[in-house]
Design an enzyme around this catalytic site. Sequence first.
Site, short mmCIF file in Angstrom:
data_model
loop_
_atom_site.label_atom_id
_atom_site.label_comp_id
_atom_site.label_asym_id
_atom_site.label_seq_id
_atom_site.Cartn_x
_atom_site.Cartn_y
_atom_site.Cartn_z
N THR A 87 -0.54 -2.00 15.99
CA THR A 87 0.45 -1.60 14.98
C THR A 87 1.27 -0.42 15.48
OG1 THR A 87 -0.86 -2.41 13.16
CG2 THR A 87 0.55 -0.54 12.67
N ASP B 215 -3.41 -2.63 5.60
CA ASP B 215 -3.03 -1.33 5.04
C ASP B 215 -1.58 -0.96 5.33
OD1 ASP B 215 -3.80 -1.21 7.82
OD2 ASP B 215 -3.58 0.97 7.67
N THR C 53 -3.07 3.41 11.93
CA THR C 53 -3.37 2.15 12.63
C THR C 53 -4.89 1.98 12.74
OG1 THR C 53 -3.24 0.92 14.70
CG2 THR C 53 -3.11 3.31 14.88
N1 ASP Z 1 -3.79 -1.75 10.39
C1 ASP Z 1 -3.33 -3.05 10.83
C2 ASP Z 1 -3.83 -4.12 9.87
O1 ASP Z 1 -4.94 -4.04 9.42
C3 ASP Z 1 -3.82 -3.41 12.19
C4 ASP Z 1 -3.43 -2.45 13.27
O2 ASP Z 1 -3.42 -1.23 13.04
O3 ASP Z 1 -3.11 -2.91 14.38
O4 ASP Z 1 -3.10 -5.06 9.64
#
Ligand code: ASP
Length: 313
Positions: free
Chosen positions: A180, A211, A231
């Site tokens: 992310t 999130d 993230t």
């Molecule tokens: N937080 C993101 C999600 O759960 C994933 C990520 O941080 O890459 O969709």
Amino acid sequence: MKLHEKPFGIAIHGGAGTILREQMSEEKEGEYRSNLNAVIQAANKLLILGGTAIDAVELAVMMLEDCPLFNAGKGSVFTAQGGHEMDASIMDGTTLEAGAVSLIKSIKNPVQLARKVMEKSGHVFLAGEGAEKFAFEQGFEKMNDEYFYTDFRYEQLKSAQRSNAVVLDHTDLNEKKFGTVGAVALDIHGRLAAATSTGGMTNKQFGRVGDTPMIGSGTYADDRTVAVSCTGSGEYFIRANVAFQIHSMMLYGQSDIVQAASNVVQNELTKIGGDGGIIAIDRNGRIHFEFNTPGMYRASQSNGEEIYVGIYK
Ligand code: ASP
């Protein structure tokens, strides 16, 4: 008064996770570093010229969405159906206005759509078909599926499907990597802003929302305290309300940015089993990175001084 007498700064991330020096080629590391560097340079230039924090975070996240190295926009991971479902959000710390989108399939820069939702829809959060309908009404271009296709992500999907797993952006099933992207900024007018964007998880089932688009979980900004972008394992960030909790500790608990971020990430998030990290900038321009994973792609620049780029712990 000279511009630089007022503090300003930008920080970005490109995801956290099991990012280890011994598993990274020199060439790949160079690519990450130069891309992070270019994004910081562009956002810093905008801030030096008197641009706003909200414009700076939108620009930074758009550039990261356009870079196939990261799991957002162009580089988004595949869902179980072999498509893409992207999430993004943005928040203005001055007005406390926010915009978010989820389950987006055909928009090049979901963060731009999140901003449009904030400014033009009369709502905070639009999802799926309705969000795309709003996008086209606002003049966004419909991208075809090929735009979001990369061999690397397709291989990730096939490997996840062979092992029947739903995984966060990764290369090896025993590892976790969250790709992310996000940005936080303080401008010379004393305004804070935050934005985050993601493709979610490889092989995720339709309808799963993490999130990233949730205001207070993955993104939060308030001029009185801090701007935060997260993230990591979204399910845990939602339950711990990570971004809002950092803000609350600073507002009500008199914690500083380091105390608040380390308490929320290392205690509150870790104790329920979540992993990942956050970037934050406070109202005085102090930048802080906090993560409980071996690495996080990150970069920052304060007051036009030297650029910092980090990958490992
Ligand atoms: N937080 C993101 C999600 O759960 C994933 C990520 O941080 O890459 O969709």
